[in-house]
Scaffold this active site. Sequence first.
Site, short mmCIF file in Angstrom:
data_model
loop_
_atom_site.label_atom_id
_atom_site.label_comp_id
_atom_site.label_asym_id
_atom_site.label_seq_id
_atom_site.Cartn_x
_atom_site.Cartn_y
_atom_site.Cartn_z
N ARG A 274 0.88 -1.18 0.00
CA ARG A 274 0.00 0.00 0.00
C ARG A 274 0.91 1.21 0.00
O ARG A 274 1.72 1.39 0.93
CB ARG A 274 -0.91 -0.01 1.23
CG ARG A 274 -1.65 1.30 1.43
CD ARG A 274 -2.74 1.24 2.48
NE ARG A 274 -3.90 0.53 1.98
CZ ARG A 274 -5.12 0.56 2.55
NH1 ARG A 274 -5.31 1.27 3.64
NH2 ARG A 274 -6.12 -0.10 2.03
N HIS B 159 -7.58 0.91 -6.16
CA HIS B 159 -7.73 0.00 -5.01
C HIS B 159 -8.40 -1.29 -5.51
O HIS B 159 -9.53 -1.61 -5.14
CB HIS B 159 -8.57 0.69 -3.93
CG HIS B 159 -8.50 0.04 -2.58
ND1 HIS B 159 -7.66 -1.01 -2.28
CD2 HIS B 159 -9.19 0.29 -1.43
CE1 HIS B 159 -7.83 -1.36 -1.02
NE2 HIS B 159 -8.75 -0.60 -0.49
N GLN C 9 -10.05 -4.15 -3.24
CA GLN C 9 -11.34 -3.75 -2.66
C GLN C 9 -12.48 -4.10 -3.63
O GLN C 9 -13.53 -4.62 -3.24
CB GLN C 9 -11.34 -2.24 -2.40
CG GLN C 9 -12.67 -1.68 -1.94
CD GLN C 9 -13.03 -2.12 -0.53
OE1 GLN C 9 -12.21 -1.99 0.36
NE2 GLN C 9 -14.23 -2.62 -0.34
N ASP D 86 -17.44 6.90 -1.28
CA ASP D 86 -16.18 6.74 -0.56
C ASP D 86 -15.92 8.06 0.17
O ASP D 86 -16.57 9.08 -0.13
CB ASP D 86 -15.05 6.41 -1.55
CG ASP D 86 -13.71 6.14 -0.87
OD1 ASP D 86 -13.71 5.79 0.34
OD2 ASP D 86 -12.65 6.28 -1.53
N CYS E 75 -16.51 1.13 0.96
CA CYS E 75 -15.30 0.36 1.24
C CYS E 75 -14.85 0.48 2.69
O CYS E 75 -14.13 -0.38 3.19
CB CYS E 75 -14.18 0.77 0.30
SG CYS E 75 -13.59 2.45 0.57
N ARG F 181 -13.61 -8.87 2.00
CA ARG F 181 -12.19 -8.57 1.76
C ARG F 181 -11.36 -9.82 2.04
O ARG F 181 -10.46 -10.16 1.28
CB ARG F 181 -11.73 -7.41 2.65
CG ARG F 181 -12.32 -6.05 2.31
CD ARG F 181 -11.86 -5.56 0.95
NE ARG F 181 -10.41 -5.47 0.84
CZ ARG F 181 -9.66 -4.45 1.29
NH1 ARG F 181 -10.24 -3.41 1.83
NH2 ARG F 181 -8.34 -4.46 1.13
N1 NVA Z 1 -10.13 6.60 -1.05
C1 NVA Z 1 -9.72 6.15 0.26
C2 NVA Z 1 -9.96 4.69 0.42
C3 NVA Z 1 -9.64 4.13 1.78
C4 NVA Z 1 -9.80 2.65 1.85
C5 NVA Z 1 -8.26 6.50 0.49
O1 NVA Z 1 -7.45 6.36 -0.44
O2 NVA Z 1 -7.91 6.94 1.59
N1 CP Z 2 -11.27 -0.37 2.62
C1 CP Z 2 -10.00 -0.43 3.04
O1 CP Z 2 -9.07 -0.65 2.28
O2 CP Z 2 -9.86 -0.28 4.38
P1 CP Z 2 -8.47 -0.08 5.17
O3 CP Z 2 -7.93 1.26 4.78
O4 CP Z 2 -8.86 -0.17 6.60
O5 CP Z 2 -7.54 -1.19 4.75
#
Ligand code: NVA
Ligand code: CP
Length: 308
Positions: free
Chosen positions: A102, A129, A132, A223, A263, A291
């Site tokens: 990540r 992502h 997800q 989101d 998500c 997930r």
């Molecule tokens: N769009 C959000 C998703 C978190 C799972 C982010 O990138 O922070």
């Molecule tokens: N939806 C998701 O990826 O959650 P986290 O940021 O908690 O991993």
Amino acid sequence: MRHFLTIADFTKEELEEILDISMKIKTETKKRIFKEYMPKQVLGMIFEKSSTRTRVSFETGIYQLGGVGLFLSSNDIQLGRGEPMSDTSRVISRMTDMVMIRTFAHSKLEEFASYSQVPVINGLTDDFHPVQLMADYLTILEEKKEKDLVVAYVGDGNNLAHSWLMLASKLGFELRIATPKGYEVKAEILAKALEFSKISGAKIIIGNDPKAAVKGATVVTTDTWVSMGQEDEKEQRVKEFTGYIVDDAMMKLAHKDAIFLHCLPAYRGYEVSVDVFEGPQSRVFEEAENRLHAQKGIMVWLDGKRND
Ligand code: NVA
Ligand code: CP
């Protein structure tokens, strides 16, 4: 060897194969049958951003598959002190069997993958992502919504919106995205989706009217308005996203049997109201559980392609 960097890299058939594996392993897991599909394998999990679901699903997932996960926060490894991605990849991929990462810029993930000796999984970047979305589609299949599927995504044109674009254009369903002006999806990602849609028959509609997007939709999703790394923009964003909350009034415009997905983490009172989040149409915790199952499907599929 294959990586899982974006849904764009997969055919419809491959995505369906991954979903089938996920579903099969979910059925086994629910019966508390834990087959060791990946015995003794080590999954390196590099996190440059926070996570609850991604970490827990991958770490639990690899363990239940017979392996072990290594949680590698960038604060604790030399990457956080400036060791290059290329060196980090060459070292970690010599000691582990698969890596999930990540990170921020998508190009950093691509760089990591280009130096890796083992399959690499995108655990979220600024642009995508994809892991997800596999869980989201698993939820859609379980809810039997895949026929005449119309997904309305209301909110920020971010990594989630981009991933929905890739999924819809590969699988061939209708996707409507409504964002405020100035927060649209990236033009090059949209162009790619439109190109894939020519083959899949997907219908992609982009606009700035959330009500029009949601009208008659069978899945409504959103989101956070403030993604990780955008904290400084919060005040401005909250102002500009006025009218984009998914609340009861918005859900009433959707198909009467529509489900709501998110998500998570969710910020109640911003992108979603408490009533919708906790209401009967919400499937957010089924989605979150998926997930685990979807991530197992991805790992097992990639493991099977190791020698391709
Ligand atoms: N769009 C959000 C998703 C978190 C799972 C982010 O990138 O922070
Ligand atoms: N939806 C998701 O990826 O959650 P986290 O940021 O908690 O991993």
